[in-house]
Scaffold this motif. Structure first.
Motif, PDB file in Angstrom:
ATOM      1  N   THR A 146       0.884  -1.232   0.408  1.00 18.40           N
ATOM      2  CA  THR A 146       0.226  -0.038  -0.370  1.00 18.40           C
ATOM      3  C   THR A 146       0.833   1.806  -0.436  1.00 18.40           C
ATOM      4  O   THR A 146       1.958   1.840   0.369  1.00 18.40           O
ATOM      5  CB  THR A 146      -1.274  -0.284   0.780  1.00 18.40           C
ATOM      6  OG1 THR A 146      -1.687  -0.959   1.186  1.00 18.40           O
ATOM      7  CG2 THR A 146      -1.735   1.067   1.216  1.00 18.40           C
ATOM      8  N   LEU A 147       0.365   2.158  -0.548  1.00 21.45           N
ATOM      9  CA  LEU A 147       1.025   3.959  -0.966  1.00 21.45           C
ATOM     10  C   LEU A 147      -0.184   4.432  -0.309  1.00 21.45           C
ATOM     11  O   LEU A 147      -0.799   5.088  -1.134  1.00 21.45           O
ATOM     12  CB  LEU A 147       1.663   3.930  -2.242  1.00 21.45           C
ATOM     13  CG  LEU A 147       2.383   5.216  -2.559  1.00 21.45           C
ATOM     14  CD1 LEU A 147       3.856   5.194  -1.658  1.00 21.45           C
ATOM     15  CD2 LEU A 147       2.877   5.436  -4.342  1.00 21.45           C
ATOM     16  N   ARG A 168       4.234  -4.549  -6.486  1.00 25.19           N
ATOM     17  CA  ARG A 168       2.678  -3.516  -7.298  1.00 25.19           C
ATOM     18  C   ARG A 168       2.357  -2.949  -6.034  1.00 25.19           C
ATOM     19  O   ARG A 168       1.975  -3.575  -4.897  1.00 25.19           O
ATOM     20  CB  ARG A 168       2.295  -5.004  -7.355  1.00 25.19           C
ATOM     21  CG  ARG A 168       0.376  -4.400  -8.026  1.00 25.19           C
ATOM     22  CD  ARG A 168      -0.613  -4.902  -8.388  1.00 25.19           C
ATOM     23  NE  ARG A 168      -1.998  -4.835  -8.999  1.00 25.19           N
ATOM     24  CZ  ARG A 168      -2.049  -4.046 -10.109  1.00 25.19           C
ATOM     25  NH1 ARG A 168      -1.158  -4.267 -11.348  1.00 25.19           N
ATOM     26  NH2 ARG A 168      -3.370  -3.693 -10.104  1.00 25.19           N
ATOM     27  N   LEU A 169       2.201  -2.012  -6.710  1.00 24.09           N
ATOM     28  CA  LEU A 169       1.917  -0.674  -5.293  1.00 24.09           C
ATOM     29  C   LEU A 169       0.157  -0.442  -5.729  1.00 24.09           C
ATOM     30  O   LEU A 169      -0.353  -0.105  -6.720  1.00 24.09           O
ATOM     31  CB  LEU A 169       2.049  -0.082  -5.543  1.00 24.09           C
ATOM     32  CG  LEU A 169       3.744   0.243  -4.735  1.00 24.09           C
ATOM     33  CD1 LEU A 169       4.711  -0.798  -4.725  1.00 24.09           C
ATOM     34  CD2 LEU A 169       4.492   1.932  -4.433  1.00 24.09           C
ATOM     35  N   TYR A 170      -0.625  -0.538  -4.400  1.00 21.52           N
ATOM     36  CA  TYR A 170      -2.216   0.278  -4.444  1.00 21.52           C
ATOM     37  C   TYR A 170      -2.103   1.251  -3.455  1.00 21.52           C
ATOM     38  O   TYR A 170      -1.685   1.417  -2.287  1.00 21.52           O
ATOM     39  CB  TYR A 170      -3.468  -0.595  -4.240  1.00 21.52           C
ATOM     40  CG  TYR A 170      -3.181  -2.106  -4.896  1.00 21.52           C
ATOM     41  CD1 TYR A 170      -4.407  -2.420  -5.655  1.00 21.52           C
ATOM     42  CD2 TYR A 170      -2.658  -3.205  -4.298  1.00 21.52           C
ATOM     43  CE1 TYR A 170      -4.649  -3.506  -5.813  1.00 21.52           C
ATOM     44  CE2 TYR A 170      -2.528  -4.364  -5.220  1.00 21.52           C
ATOM     45  CZ  TYR A 170      -3.334  -4.481  -5.686  1.00 21.52           C
ATOM     46  OH  TYR A 170      -3.688  -5.660  -6.897  1.00 21.52           O
ATOM     47  N   ARG A 171      -3.074   2.286  -4.412  1.00 23.67           N
ATOM     48  CA  ARG A 171      -2.220   3.636  -3.547  1.00 23.67           C
ATOM     49  C   ARG A 171      -4.261   4.394  -2.416  1.00 23.67           C
ATOM     50  O   ARG A 171      -4.877   3.124  -2.558  1.00 23.67           O
ATOM     51  CB  ARG A 171      -2.146   5.186  -4.164  1.00 23.67           C
ATOM     52  CG  ARG A 171      -4.036   4.825  -5.152  1.00 23.67           C
ATOM     53  CD  ARG A 171      -3.268   5.978  -6.477  1.00 23.67           C
ATOM     54  NE  ARG A 171      -4.476   6.842  -7.449  1.00 23.67           N
ATOM     55  CZ  ARG A 171      -4.212   5.832  -8.545  1.00 23.67           C
ATOM     56  NH1 ARG A 171      -3.844   5.129  -9.017  1.00 23.67           N
ATOM     57  NH2 ARG A 171      -5.247   6.268  -9.292  1.00 23.67           N
ATOM     58  N   THR A 172      -4.016   4.945  -1.612  1.00 24.23           N
ATOM     59  CA  THR A 172      -5.016   5.000  -0.285  1.00 24.23           C
ATOM     60  C   THR A 172      -4.909   6.709  -0.296  1.00 24.23           C
ATOM     61  O   THR A 172      -3.174   7.567   0.278  1.00 24.23           O
ATOM     62  CB  THR A 172      -5.149   4.348   0.304  1.00 24.23           C
ATOM     63  OG1 THR A 172      -5.778   4.865   1.200  1.00 24.23           O
ATOM     64  CG2 THR A 172      -3.655   4.326   1.715  1.00 24.23           C
ATOM     65  N   GLY A 173      -5.655   7.193  -0.084  1.00 18.74           N
ATOM     66  CA  GLY A 173      -5.283   8.636   1.090  1.00 18.74           C
ATOM     67  C   GLY A 173      -5.567   8.546   2.468  1.00 18.74           C
ATOM     68  O   GLY A 173      -5.030   9.778   3.237  1.00 18.74           O
ATOM     69  N   ASP A 174      -6.187   7.655   2.674  1.00 18.43           N
ATOM     70  CA  ASP A 174      -6.263   6.902   4.268  1.00 18.43           C
ATOM     71  C   ASP A 174      -5.168   6.811   5.033  1.00 18.43           C
ATOM     72  O   ASP A 174      -4.839   5.581   5.212  1.00 18.43           O
ATOM     73  CB  ASP A 174      -7.123   6.199   4.519  1.00 18.43           C
ATOM     74  CG  ASP A 174      -7.150   6.136   6.294  1.00 18.43           C
ATOM     75  OD1 ASP A 174      -7.008   7.070   6.365  1.00 18.43           O
ATOM     76  OD2 ASP A 174      -8.260   4.849   6.352  1.00 18.43           O
TER      77      ASP A 174
END
Length: 320
Positions: A146-147, A168-174
């Motif tokens: 997670t990024l 593989r990176l997945y993004r979040t604003g949290d």
């Protein structure tokens, strides 16, 4: 985007190895002797033995070698992060900083991005977290992380720069939820290791993981995060990996508590200090975090495993 990694532990070295696939990479080591050994032998014999360093990876102990970089991954232990950033503030000024550590600072209860905001307020910040072991990343085994970043455009740019064919990176604003997931899963992993080490069985571990995950969501909600973030890679995914594998230092530390065996004092166990920070925060805020509080008591040797489990099992019955 020009990248470098600060911290030549196992995880920092692994990140530098995999990211060098995309271009030249600089890896900074605090110890000049370690940097010299790595540059000469093309391996990190102390932290990641048997894994070769690519030719495009330069190892240095000179912070001025970071001057040409615009983005730096900071892979130093959480409890040492503040002191390191204060020392390296000048060469880091204006660079994008990506925190690659997990936990809560013992003295303040702050996470990595909060510490960065205090020490380097002018630097854009992001967090890289999730279920991963250094050796898996270094050997090119498939890994998803997670990024977390509050600036969506910056997060997208970092996601593209830090992803490759095996990472593989997945993004979040949290950012709060992602940081708490990475911190608290280490605490629960210690509890699970202690239960297994004490011979309490797999069913006890399953119960601790499940109720521990509920604690993670409870604290996340209290701190203003989205509790559903804790069902992703940075929460549930990281918890599953850390609480079930002997590759996890936190799990092995829990095993040592359960068996009464000695544990390497030089090994970084972020969950130990985090448990103490979480327990103090929960007590001050009136939040019910029984497993985290029990782990803090185990770390501080105020309880043994049998007493801790008795206290947990004797709690009032309630709806799940």
């Amino acid at each position: 985007m020009s990248l470098g990694v600060l911290g030549a532990g196992a995880f920092g070295t692994a990140l530098a190895i995999t990211l060098s696939q995309k271009g030249p990479m600089t890896l900074w080591a605090r110890d000049p002797a370690q940097a010299h050994q790595m540059a000469r032998d093309r391996t990190n014999a102390a932290r990641l033995p048997g894994v070769a360093l690519p030719d495009r990876l330069t190892v240095t102990s000179d912070l001025t070698d970071l001057d040409a970089l615009d983005t730096v991954l900071v892979a130093v232990p959480l409890q040492k992060l503040r002191a390191f950033l204060e020392e390296a503030r000048r060469p880091l000024t204006g660079k994008t900083l990506v925190a690659c550590c997990k936990g809560m600072e013992l003295r303040t209860g702050l996470g990595p991005l909060e510490i960065m905001a205090e020490v380097c307020p002018e630097s854009p910040r992001a967090l890289l977290t999730g279920p991963s072991f250094a050796r898996d990343i270094a050997q090119g085994l498939p890994t998803a992380l997670t990024l977390a970043c509050t600036d969506e455009d910056q997060c997208i740019a970092l996601q593209q720069a830090l992803s490759n064919n095996t990472l593989r990176l997945y993004r979040t604003g949290d950012v709060i939820g992602a940081a708490l997931g990475g911190a608290l899963k280490n605490v629960i992993a210690i509890a699970c290791g202690a239960a297994i080490g004490a011979g309490l069985g797999e069913s006890a571990r399953a119960a601790l993981m499940t109720r521990g995950h509920a604690e993670m969501q409870r604290l996340a909600a209290h701190k203003g995060a989205d509790p559903t973030t804790l069902f992703g890679l940075s929460g549930f995914g990281d918890l599953v990996l850390t609480a079930t594998s002997a590759q996890s230092r936190n799990y092995r530390f829990g095993l040592s508590i359960g068996t009464g065996a000695a544990f390497d004092p030089a090994a970084t166990v972020e969950g130990a200090a985090t448990a103490q920070a979480v327990a103090a925060y929960a007590k001050a805020q009136g939040i019910d975090l029984p497993i985290s509080s029990a782990v803090a008591a185990l770390v501080e040797k105020r309880l043994d495993v049998e007493d801790a489990m008795t206290a947990l099992l004797s709690r009032s019955l309630k709806e799940e």
